[in-house]
Scaffold this motif. Structure first.
Motif, mmCIF file in Angstrom:
data_model
loop_
_atom_site.group_PDB
_atom_site.id
_atom_site.type_symbol
_atom_site.label_atom_id
_atom_site.label_comp_id
_atom_site.label_asym_id
_atom_site.label_seq_id
_atom_site.Cartn_x
_atom_site.Cartn_y
_atom_site.Cartn_z
ATOM 1 N N LYS B 55 8.618 -4.315 2.429
ATOM 2 C CA LYS B 55 7.783 -3.800 3.499
ATOM 3 C C LYS B 55 7.726 -2.283 3.411
ATOM 4 O O LYS B 55 8.659 -1.637 2.921
ATOM 5 C CB LYS B 55 8.327 -4.223 4.868
ATOM 6 N N GLU B 56 6.607 -1.765 3.869
ATOM 7 C CA GLU B 56 6.409 -0.322 3.902
ATOM 8 C C GLU B 56 5.877 0.058 5.272
ATOM 9 O O GLU B 56 5.012 -0.639 5.817
ATOM 10 C CB GLU B 56 5.388 0.107 2.835
ATOM 11 N N LYS B 57 6.334 1.168 5.802
ATOM 12 C CA LYS B 57 5.819 1.643 7.085
ATOM 13 C C LYS B 57 4.421 2.217 6.895
ATOM 14 O O LYS B 57 4.142 2.900 5.922
ATOM 15 C CB LYS B 57 6.750 2.707 7.660
ATOM 16 N N GLY B 63 8.237 0.621 17.357
ATOM 17 C CA GLY B 63 8.127 -0.491 18.296
ATOM 18 C C GLY B 63 7.798 -1.824 17.644
ATOM 19 O O GLY B 63 7.698 -2.839 18.331
ATOM 20 N N TYR B 64 7.628 -1.795 16.327
ATOM 21 C CA TYR B 64 7.277 -3.002 15.578
ATOM 22 C C TYR B 64 8.247 -3.218 14.422
ATOM 23 O O TYR B 64 8.849 -2.276 13.920
ATOM 24 C CB TYR B 64 5.860 -2.887 14.987
ATOM 25 N N SER B 65 8.358 -4.463 14.006
ATOM 26 C CA SER B 65 9.020 -4.799 12.753
ATOM 27 C C SER B 65 8.221 -5.912 12.091
ATOM 28 O O SER B 65 7.320 -6.491 12.718
ATOM 29 C CB SER B 65 10.474 -5.226 12.975
ATOM 30 N N VAL B 66 8.519 -6.185 10.824
ATOM 31 C CA VAL B 66 7.778 -7.216 10.100
ATOM 32 C C VAL B 66 8.745 -8.052 9.286
ATOM 33 O O VAL B 66 9.886 -7.662 9.026
ATOM 34 C CB VAL B 66 6.700 -6.625 9.161
ATOM 35 N N SER B 75 4.681 -11.709 9.117
ATOM 36 C CA SER B 75 4.839 -11.755 10.563
ATOM 37 C C SER B 75 5.033 -10.354 11.133
ATOM 38 O O SER B 75 5.764 -9.538 10.559
ATOM 39 C CB SER B 75 6.043 -12.618 10.935
ATOM 40 N N LEU B 76 4.408 -10.122 12.246
ATOM 41 C CA LEU B 76 4.589 -8.872 12.998
ATOM 42 C C LEU B 76 5.395 -9.200 14.245
ATOM 43 O O LEU B 76 5.070 -10.139 14.969
ATOM 44 C CB LEU B 76 3.239 -8.274 13.377
ATOM 45 N N ILE B 77 6.429 -8.403 14.490
ATOM 46 C CA ILE B 77 7.327 -8.663 15.604
ATOM 47 C C ILE B 77 7.366 -7.463 16.529
ATOM 48 O O ILE B 77 7.572 -6.331 16.084
ATOM 49 C CB ILE B 77 8.760 -8.965 15.085
#
Lengths: 117, 115
Positions: B55-57, B63-66, B75-77
């Motif tokens: 994953k890359e920002k 406020g998000y993670s994947v 998935s986006l969390i």
């Protein structure tokens, strides 16, 4: 830095006429790609047309053509014979081809096209 | 035809809830992306992924993670949803470098409202 500029927030065109949506870009990379997407009110982003920075000819897809002027860094979308169903938001985007940003798209703010009968 | 699906078209959640947005593509694409779209701000990249478990920002990851455990699913969390995360969320996938222009194809979007 990569930047896409769409200077027309809104455009109006009569049905069956042609319309040009403007897009300029800024990049120092020699290799990049340019895209146009359509977003109707339903929200889905629909891919329309693609132009690579090394492509010699302007891209065409049915009623859509991309007027690519590399020296001016412009990639305008031309829609011929507008239809009522063309009313939507249109986004120009650029893909970078190097480094940590490889493959990501940079989007303009969009142009809202309204086709009237 | 490329098909990108998202788990919900509309979602309403409460502040503080953990929210999962799922995205699945069926074209064996290498790259997957999550954007949010807000009026006047255009599309902003949250996270992207070049491969499974990578994953890359993007520009606004706070406020998000994947999660990308399988190639076809990204998935986006939202760990603790807040009202300022009310937005349209768009998922996209692309083949990868040097493949057909590496065009990104988008899902239908999820309109998330956080109350």
């Amino acid at each position: 830095a990569q930047k896409i500029t769409q200077t027309q927030p809104g455009m109006f065109v009569q049905e069956k006429e042609a319309v040009t949506l403007d897009c300029t870009y800024d990049t120092s990379d020699p290799s990049y790609g340019l895209f146009w997407y359509k977003q109707p009110s339903s929200g889905e982003m629909i891919f329309l047309i693609y132009q690579g920075s090394y492509d010699q000819q302007n891209a065409t897809e049915g009623r859509y053509s991309l007027n690519f002027q590399k020296a001016r860094k412009s990639a305008n979308l031309v829609i011929s014979a507008s239809q009522l169903g063309d009313s939507a938001m249109y986004f120009c985007a650029m893909r970078t081809d190097r480094g940590s940003t490889l493959g990501r798209l940079y989007f303009g703010r969009g142009t809202q096209l309204t086709v009237w009968p | 035809d490329v098909k990108v699906t998202q788990s919900s078209r509309y979602l309403v959640k409460r502040t503080g809830e953990k929210v999962f947005l799922e995205c699945v593509q069926d074209m064996d694409h290498e790259n997957m992306f999550w954007y949010r779209q807000d009026p006047g701000l255009g599309l902003r990249l949250i996270y992207f992924s070049y491969d499974v478990k990578m994953k890359e920002k993007g520009d606004i990851p706070e406020g998000y993670s994947v999660s990308r455990e399988k190639k076809e699913r990204f998935s986006l969390i939202l760990e603790s949803a807040s009202t300022n995360q009310t937005s349209m969320y768009l998922c996209a996938s692309s083949p990868g470098q040097g493949k057909g222009g590496d065009t990104q194809y988008f899902g239908p979007g999820t309109r998330l409202t956080v109350l």
